[in-house]
Write a protein that holds these residues in place. Structure first.
Motif, PDB file in Angstrom:
ATOM      1  N   LEU A  74       0.812  -1.112   0.066  1.00 31.92           N
ATOM      2  CA  LEU A  74       0.158   0.026  -0.197  1.00 31.92           C
ATOM      3  C   LEU A  74       0.822   1.413   0.007  1.00 31.92           C
ATOM      4  O   LEU A  74       0.487   2.315  -0.540  1.00 31.92           O
ATOM      5  CB  LEU A  74      -0.906   0.047   1.201  1.00 31.92           C
ATOM      6  N   ARG A  75       1.799   1.292   0.826  1.00 33.18           N
ATOM      7  CA  ARG A  75       2.797   2.543   0.766  1.00 33.18           C
ATOM      8  C   ARG A  75       3.412   2.849  -0.415  1.00 33.18           C
ATOM      9  O   ARG A  75       3.444   4.128  -0.959  1.00 33.18           O
ATOM     10  CB  ARG A  75       3.817   2.405   1.830  1.00 33.18           C
ATOM     11  N   ARG A  76       3.816   1.714  -1.203  1.00 32.65           N
ATOM     12  CA  ARG A  76       4.336   2.048  -2.565  1.00 32.65           C
ATOM     13  C   ARG A  76       3.243   2.258  -3.515  1.00 32.65           C
ATOM     14  O   ARG A  76       3.577   3.268  -4.353  1.00 32.65           O
ATOM     15  CB  ARG A  76       4.877   0.363  -3.005  1.00 32.65           C
ATOM     16  N   ALA A  77       2.119   1.627  -3.339  1.00 26.92           N
ATOM     17  CA  ALA A  77       0.988   2.103  -4.336  1.00 26.92           C
ATOM     18  C   ALA A  77       0.800   3.616  -4.122  1.00 26.92           C
ATOM     19  O   ALA A  77       0.506   4.382  -5.421  1.00 26.92           O
ATOM     20  CB  ALA A  77      -0.072   1.237  -3.977  1.00 26.92           C
ATOM     21  N   LEU A  78       0.803   4.215  -3.102  1.00 29.39           N
ATOM     22  CA  LEU A  78       0.492   5.596  -2.670  1.00 29.39           C
ATOM     23  C   LEU A  78       1.526   6.340  -3.349  1.00 29.39           C
ATOM     24  O   LEU A  78       1.217   7.366  -4.021  1.00 29.39           O
ATOM     25  CB  LEU A  78       0.139   5.871  -1.215  1.00 29.39           C
ATOM     26  N   ALA A  79       2.669   5.941  -3.249  1.00 31.41           N
ATOM     27  CA  ALA A  79       3.917   6.561  -3.743  1.00 31.41           C
ATOM     28  C   ALA A  79       4.022   6.883  -5.181  1.00 31.41           C
ATOM     29  O   ALA A  79       4.620   7.662  -5.882  1.00 31.41           O
ATOM     30  CB  ALA A  79       5.169   5.897  -3.107  1.00 31.41           C
ATOM     31  N   LEU A  80       3.203   5.737  -5.939  1.00 30.47           N
ATOM     32  CA  LEU A  80       3.307   5.581  -7.145  1.00 30.47           C
ATOM     33  C   LEU A  80       2.285   6.947  -7.944  1.00 30.47           C
ATOM     34  O   LEU A  80       2.841   6.917  -9.100  1.00 30.47           O
ATOM     35  CB  LEU A  80       3.073   4.233  -7.805  1.00 30.47           C
ATOM     36  N   LEU A  81       1.374   7.111  -7.212  1.00 25.62           N
ATOM     37  CA  LEU A  81       0.859   8.082  -7.544  1.00 25.62           C
ATOM     38  C   LEU A  81       1.471   9.311  -7.922  1.00 25.62           C
ATOM     39  O   LEU A  81       2.074   9.754  -7.024  1.00 25.62           O
ATOM     40  CB  LEU A  81      -0.520   8.298  -6.645  1.00 25.62           C
ATOM     41  N   ARG A  82       0.868  10.238  -8.995  1.00 20.44           N
ATOM     42  CA  ARG A  82       1.596  11.748  -9.024  1.00 20.44           C
ATOM     43  C   ARG A  82       0.938  12.574  -8.094  1.00 20.44           C
ATOM     44  O   ARG A  82      -0.217  12.277  -7.501  1.00 20.44           O
ATOM     45  CB  ARG A  82       1.374  12.202 -10.551  1.00 20.44           C
ATOM     46  N   PRO A  83       1.757  13.349  -7.350  1.00 16.21           N
ATOM     47  CA  PRO A  83       1.114  14.347  -6.488  1.00 16.21           C
ATOM     48  C   PRO A  83      -0.117  15.164  -7.193  1.00 16.21           C
ATOM     49  O   PRO A  83      -1.168  15.364  -6.391  1.00 16.21           O
ATOM     50  CB  PRO A  83       2.236  15.332  -6.300  1.00 16.21           C
ATOM     51  N   LYS A  84       0.085  15.671  -8.390  1.00 20.26           N
ATOM     52  CA  LYS A  84      -1.276  16.239  -8.943  1.00 20.26           C
ATOM     53  C   LYS A  84      -1.473  15.596 -10.539  1.00 20.26           C
ATOM     54  O   LYS A  84      -0.141  15.441 -11.039  1.00 20.26           O
ATOM     55  CB  LYS A  84      -0.796  17.847  -9.324  1.00 20.26           C
TER      56      LYS A  84
END
Length: 276
Positions: A74-84
């Protein structure tokens, strides 16, 4: 007593309860989770790295529930998202899942200047502006500056409302980030009444528990969904695994410009992750 060594080098006692919670969040039943946690505790050496424990968890969980193989950390999945715009929109969707009325970002006029906010959220009679912070490395701390800036913006917007410049009465601020908060940031936020949602803070309403409680996982929780596909899905309005899993695959493929075969593959894996 055995200990684990975290990524930052700190040591802490091995907690089989955390292992069980991780296994339950992967979809395993209580009996299997308890059995595997006990087996891992028995087999690991003292001072084992947390990354090694996670690998053991995933390996043993896959033997019980094959769908775990389709799931990213999950932490990696969130990190893969672009900020905007991806993480910002994901946070807005998550807040709605938890009963907030959420409006997209806008510019609010304070007494002394204008402020661009990522969202306006209302719940239990309070209206807050939302500031979203995203770090590509989940090991990075979110520090004090965000809280200090938010405090200054709250004051300016409240003074702007009293003067008639701001049309929205703001009661406070809510900072949402995908990483842990520094202790200094926590103390300041508590003292100044700035709302904070971080990876593991506050204990009863942090980002991880909010996601897991409603199964509002980012679409990047599905293994193989990289930055390019995630960006296309987000541009079409799909930022969570649930939206893709239970949406109209043909419409998603059309709107996101992704082959239908790939959308069906992602949707199928997402359902396996979400369903017991």
């Amino acid at each position: 007593m055995k200990h684990v060594t975290k990524a930052d080098g700190t040591r802490q006692p091995f907690d089989p309860g955390k292992v069980q919670r991780t296994l339950r969040n992967m979809g395993l039943g209580a009996e299997d989770a308890g059995r595997i946690a006990g087996e891992i505790e028995e087999s690991v050496p003292d001072d084992v790295r947390t990354a090694a424990v996670l690998r053991m968890i995933r390996t043993r969980a896959r033997a019980v529930r094959p769908a775990v193989a389709h799931r990213t950390n999950l932490r990696r999945a969130l990190a893969l998202l672009r900020p905007k715009p991806e993480f910002e929109e994901f946070v807005r969707v998550l807040l709605r899942e938890h009963g907030y009325r959420v409006e997209a970002g806008c510019i609010l006029a304070g007494l002394c200047g204008e402020h661009e906010v990522d969202a306006i959220a209302q719940k239990d009679g309070a209206t807050v502006f939302v500031e979203v912070k995203h770090h590509a490395s989940h090991h990075r701390m979110t520090g004090l500056d965000e809280g200090r800036i938010a405090r200054a913006i709250v004051e300016d917007l409240q003074e702007g409302f009293r003067s008639g410049r701001c049309t929205v009465s703001i009661d406070g601020a809510l900072i949402v980030c995908n990483t842990k908060l520094s202790e200094h940031a926590k103390r300041y936020a508590t003292c100044r009444g700035i709302g904070h949602i971080g990876w593991d803070y506050p204990v009863d309403r942090n980002l991880r528990t909010m996601i897991e409680k409603t199964q509002s996982y980012p679409v990047t929780i599905v293994a193989g969904v990289g930055a390019s596909v995630s960006a296309r899905l987000a541009a079409a309005g799909f930022v969570t695994a649930k939206q893709v899993a239970y949406g109209d695959a043909a419409a998603i493929a059309h709107d996101a410009g992704i082959p239908l075969k790939e959308v069906l593959l992602i949707a199928g894996r997402a359902r396996e992750i979400l369903e017991p």
